[in-house]
Design a protein around this motif. Structure first.
Motif, mmCIF file in Angstrom:
data_model
loop_
_atom_site.group_PDB
_atom_site.id
_atom_site.type_symbol
_atom_site.label_atom_id
_atom_site.label_comp_id
_atom_site.label_asym_id
_atom_site.label_seq_id
_atom_site.Cartn_x
_atom_site.Cartn_y
_atom_site.Cartn_z
ATOM 1 N N THR A 198 -32.922 7.937 -28.807
ATOM 2 C CA THR A 198 -32.829 7.690 -30.244
ATOM 3 C C THR A 198 -32.702 9.003 -31.012
ATOM 4 N N LYS A 199 -33.484 9.998 -30.631
ATOM 5 C CA LYS A 199 -33.404 11.304 -31.313
ATOM 6 C C LYS A 199 -32.053 11.975 -31.084
ATOM 7 N N ILE A 200 -31.525 11.857 -29.873
ATOM 8 C CA ILE A 200 -30.208 12.445 -29.578
ATOM 9 C C ILE A 200 -29.140 11.767 -30.424
ATOM 10 N N ILE A 201 -29.182 10.430 -30.475
ATOM 11 C CA ILE A 201 -28.220 9.692 -31.305
ATOM 12 C C ILE A 201 -28.366 10.102 -32.763
ATOM 13 N N TYR A 202 -29.606 10.170 -33.242
ATOM 14 C CA TYR A 202 -29.856 10.543 -34.635
ATOM 15 C C TYR A 202 -29.243 11.904 -34.950
ATOM 16 N N TRP A 203 -29.579 12.904 -34.135
ATOM 17 C CA TRP A 203 -29.107 14.260 -34.442
ATOM 18 C C TRP A 203 -27.601 14.399 -34.276
ATOM 19 N N LEU A 204 -27.028 13.730 -33.299
ATOM 20 C CA LEU A 204 -25.580 13.783 -33.104
ATOM 21 C C LEU A 204 -24.857 13.227 -34.333
ATOM 22 N N PHE A 205 -25.244 12.046 -34.759
ATOM 23 C CA PHE A 205 -24.574 11.416 -35.898
ATOM 24 C C PHE A 205 -24.945 12.067 -37.227
ATOM 25 N N LEU A 218 -25.679 15.312 -37.692
ATOM 26 C CA LEU A 218 -24.940 16.569 -37.802
ATOM 27 C C LEU A 218 -23.456 16.312 -38.059
ATOM 28 N N TRP A 219 -22.899 15.274 -37.441
ATOM 29 C CA TRP A 219 -21.503 14.901 -37.692
ATOM 30 C C TRP A 219 -21.332 14.480 -39.154
ATOM 31 N N MET A 220 -22.288 13.687 -39.660
ATOM 32 C CA MET A 220 -22.259 13.267 -41.056
ATOM 33 C C MET A 220 -22.385 14.483 -41.973
ATOM 34 N N ALA A 221 -23.306 15.386 -41.650
ATOM 35 C CA ALA A 221 -23.510 16.576 -42.470
ATOM 36 C C ALA A 221 -22.245 17.426 -42.529
ATOM 37 N N LEU A 222 -21.599 17.595 -41.398
ATOM 38 C CA LEU A 222 -20.357 18.356 -41.358
ATOM 39 C C LEU A 222 -19.292 17.691 -42.233
ATOM 40 N N GLY A 223 -19.173 16.373 -42.128
ATOM 41 C CA GLY A 223 -18.203 15.646 -42.938
ATOM 42 C C GLY A 223 -18.503 15.723 -44.428
ATOM 43 N N MET A 224 -19.765 15.569 -44.780
ATOM 44 C CA MET A 224 -20.142 15.610 -46.199
ATOM 45 C C MET A 224 -19.950 17.008 -46.779
ATOM 46 N N ILE A 259 -27.290 16.508 -48.301
ATOM 47 C CA ILE A 259 -27.379 16.980 -46.912
ATOM 48 C C ILE A 259 -28.597 17.885 -46.730
ATOM 49 N N ILE A 260 -28.852 18.746 -47.698
ATOM 50 C CA ILE A 260 -30.048 19.592 -47.614
ATOM 51 C C ILE A 260 -31.286 18.710 -47.541
ATOM 52 N N ALA A 261 -31.363 17.686 -48.380
ATOM 53 C CA ALA A 261 -32.521 16.789 -48.387
ATOM 54 C C ALA A 261 -32.691 16.085 -47.044
ATOM 55 N N ILE A 262 -31.595 15.671 -46.438
ATOM 56 C CA ILE A 262 -31.691 14.953 -45.166
ATOM 57 C C ILE A 262 -32.059 15.884 -44.016
ATOM 58 N N LEU A 263 -31.592 17.112 -44.049
ATOM 59 C CA LEU A 263 -31.838 18.018 -42.927
ATOM 60 C C LEU A 263 -33.205 18.697 -42.958
ATOM 61 N N ILE A 264 -33.793 18.866 -44.133
ATOM 62 C CA ILE A 264 -35.105 19.515 -44.172
ATOM 63 C C ILE A 264 -36.168 18.572 -43.608
ATOM 64 N N PRO A 265 -37.221 19.130 -43.000
ATOM 65 C CA PRO A 265 -38.215 18.276 -42.342
ATOM 66 C C PRO A 265 -39.042 17.402 -43.289
ATOM 67 N N ILE A 278 -25.437 4.900 -39.341
ATOM 68 C CA ILE A 278 -25.992 5.174 -38.012
ATOM 69 C C ILE A 278 -27.095 6.224 -38.107
ATOM 70 N N SER A 279 -26.868 7.281 -38.880
ATOM 71 C CA SER A 279 -27.890 8.314 -39.053
ATOM 72 C C SER A 279 -29.162 7.712 -39.635
ATOM 73 N N TRP A 280 -29.018 6.896 -40.675
ATOM 74 C CA TRP A 280 -30.189 6.284 -41.313
ATOM 75 C C TRP A 280 -30.915 5.367 -40.328
ATOM 76 N N TYR A 281 -30.173 4.552 -39.610
ATOM 77 C CA TYR A 281 -30.768 3.578 -38.703
ATOM 78 C C TYR A 281 -31.557 4.247 -37.564
ATOM 79 N N PHE A 282 -31.026 5.335 -37.024
ATOM 80 C CA PHE A 282 -31.645 5.980 -35.866
ATOM 81 C C PHE A 282 -32.596 7.120 -36.232
ATOM 82 N N ARG A 283 -32.912 7.293 -37.511
ATOM 83 C CA ARG A 283 -33.805 8.393 -37.865
ATOM 84 C C ARG A 283 -35.157 8.213 -37.194
ATOM 85 N N PRO A 284 -35.728 9.312 -36.702
ATOM 86 C CA PRO A 284 -37.002 9.232 -35.984
ATOM 87 C C PRO A 284 -38.138 8.775 -36.908
ATOM 88 N N ALA A 285 -39.204 8.305 -36.309
ATOM 89 C CA ALA A 285 -40.354 7.778 -37.051
ATOM 90 C C ALA A 285 -40.901 8.793 -38.056
#
Length: 132
Positions: free
Chosen positions: A11-18, A20-26, A65-71, A117-124
């Motif tokens: 789940t974490k791999i899917i989250y980060w893959l999608f 980062l792809w979303m972040a690059l696109g945005m 994107i900054i908001a989504i990537l920060i912890p 996909i990014s939203w759905y697979f975001r870690p707990a």
């Protein structure tokens, strides 16, 4: 040492893959919009939108994107995802309404799917938990 279960790791791999792809696109589309690229300006005006909207959306994409990537900032992340959903679903609908080709509609549709996909697979630890 506590290691994540295979499904959590997947789940974490899917989250980060999608994500980062979303972040690059945005970010790449935000830069094109902020630079008022000739093709992007033609795209915006073809959809019936004013050119100044490119600046507003470009700035908000970068901030989102900054908001989504920060912890931290779980509520801010939810707002950023909601904003991306509304902007990208609006773009897809706008392309369909003006009768654009699939090739012109696909980038917006792809970004919309990446957001979902990014939203759905975001870690707990990146989710808001509602408690009574």
């Amino acid at each position: 040492m506590n290691t994540p279960q295979p499904s959590q790791k997947r789940t974490k791999i899917i989250y980060w893959l999608f994500t980062l792809w979303m972040a690059l696109g945005m970010v790449s589309t935000a830069i094109v919009q902020l630079m008022k690229n000739k093709d992007e300006l033609a795209n915006f005006t073809n959809l019936g939108y004013p050119s100044y909207l490119m600046t507003i959306i470009g700035v908000w994409k970068i901030l989102g994107i900054i908001a989504i990537l920060i912890p931290k900032g779980l509520l801010l992340k939810e707002w950023a995802y909601a904003g991306f959903f509304f902007v990208m679903s609006g773009a897809v609908i706008s392309h369909l309404i003006v009768g654009d080709t699939a090739g012109r509609t696909f980038p917006a549709l792809l970004l919309l799917v990446l957001v979902l996909i990014s939203w759905y697979f975001r870690p707990a630890e990146r989710k808001i938990t509602i408690t009574d």
